[in-house]
Design an enzyme around this catalytic site. Structure first.
Site, PDB file in Angstrom:
ATOM      1  N   GLN A 186     -27.829  77.066 -60.389  1.00 25.54           N
ATOM      2  CA  GLN A 186     -27.196  77.837 -61.455  1.00 25.54           C
ATOM      3  C   GLN A 186     -26.105  78.758 -60.887  1.00 25.54           C
ATOM      4  OE1 GLN A 186     -27.208  77.935 -64.759  1.00 25.54           O
ATOM      5  NE2 GLN A 186     -28.545  76.151 -64.887  1.00 25.54           N
ATOM      6  N   SER A 187     -25.251  78.196 -60.072  1.00 26.10           N
ATOM      7  CA  SER A 187     -24.199  78.970 -59.416  1.00 26.10           C
ATOM      8  C   SER A 187     -23.091  79.365 -60.387  1.00 26.10           C
ATOM      9  CB  SER A 187     -23.605  78.160 -58.266  1.00 26.10           C
ATOM     10  OG  SER A 187     -22.413  78.740 -57.779  1.00 26.10           O
TER      11      SER A 187
END
Length: 336
Positions: free
Chosen positions: A75-76
């Site tokens: 979930q960058s």
């Protein structure tokens, strides 16, 4: 300190707002809290990486790159903003996503930032935990280069001296806002992870002799490692700017007491910070970075670390889209 000599593409909505948090300040009963809204930079729901990408993508263009590669956790926020920047500039983007949590929830794996990565046209590879992700990226990039692509690689978080220039520039912006508002700031606080934001901020503050202490609230590494990473990058950033030696080791301060269960795992204080900001100020925090920074800010105020009458600026690094990947941490059904 002449930032104009470095290539830059304009991707962000700047300047971002600087606003008082009146209800939060009243609730906590301590210092006067302000917020620098870098969640409002505009590129694909905004966030702090957009400032870095203005310099990184310009460098990629200057080198004739036709594809950019970067790395990050599943979930960058950085990966999402890189994919968006590449789409806006007509370049291809390839992302290596590292599984740092082991979460198999469908929302976590395919919603939030991952959904936007795909919508912006990025191609994605997945990697397991505890790998040298920079080495993994360079291996993929070399394969692309061998096939004729001109690949430009961006480290995790956009955190190198080129990317850090974005937060040197943020200091110039904030100092102008402070003057215009007559705001005499005592402290700046923000979440710190891959080091580029804090390194750029402290380099800018020291180069301007601002005299404002900067506190990074760590989201991953232990304090000694976090501070050393930030200092090393700040040294290189200052050298790039032509002001070597301006940052001293004592200038770099991180508090890593709010990492909680680990990177990407929001603790109870993280969830409380999300709830408090949403209910008092209608501001959304993300569960990986900004909410851990806010949890540290709240706790330190409660403990008296920041005094009544002081003025604190909390820099919001963005990432609220990540909330949709963490529905498992919010008992929405019971509250709806």
């Amino acid at each position: 300190m002449n930032l104009a000599k470095f290539p830059r593409v304009h991707l962000a909505h700047l300047p971002t707002p600087l606003e008082p948090l009146l209800r939060l300040s009243e609730m906590l009963g301590g210092p006067e809290i302000w917020i620098k809204r870098d969640d409002c930079t505009g590129l694909s729901t905004g966030g702090n990486k957009t400032r870095k990408l203005e310099f990184l993508m310009a460098e990629a263009q200057a080198q004739g790159a036709d594809i950019v590669l970067t790395v990050g956790a599943t979930q960058s926020n950085h990966a999402r903003q890189t994919a968006a920047a590449a789409a806006k500039l007509g370049m291809d983007c390839h992302i290596l996503l590292e599984d740092r949590t082991g979460f198999n929830h469908e929302n976590y794996r395919y919603n939030g930032n991952v959904l936007l990565d795909v919508l912006h046209g990025a191609s994605i590879e997945h990697r397991g935990p505890d790998l040298d992700m920079h080495a993994e990226m360079e291996t993929v990039a070399e394969t692309m280069r061998a096939s004729g692509r001109n690949a430009y690689t961006i480290p995790g978080g956009g955190s190198n001296p080129t990317g850090a220039l974005g937060y040197v520039n943020c200091v110039l912006e904030m100092m102008g806002q402070f003057v215009d508002m007559g705001l005499d700031v005592d402290h700046i606080v923000h979440a710190t992870g891959s080091s580029g934001t804090q390194a750029g901020l402290i380099t800018g503050l020291c180069a301007m002799n601002a005299g404002i202490p900067l506190l990074g609230i760590g989201v991953r590494a232990p304090q000694e490692k976090q501070e050393e990473n930030v200092f090393n990058l700040a040294v290189k950033t200052a050298e790039k700017l032509g002001c070597p030696g301006v940052v001293k080791r004592a200038d770099v301060v991180a508090n890593c007491d709010y990492v909680g269960p680990g990177y990407g795992f929001p603790g109870e204080d993280t969830l409380e910070a999300i709830d408090i900001f949403a209910r008092t100020e209608a501001i959304l925090l993300d569960p990986v970075y900004s909410a851990k920074g806010a949890a540290g800010l709240i706790d330190l105020i409660r403990k008296g670390h920041f005094k009544a009458g002081e003025k604190i600026v909390f820099l919001h690094t963005g990432g609220a889209i990540g909330l949709t990947a963490y529905t498992h941490d919010f008992d929405v059904a019971a509250r709806a």
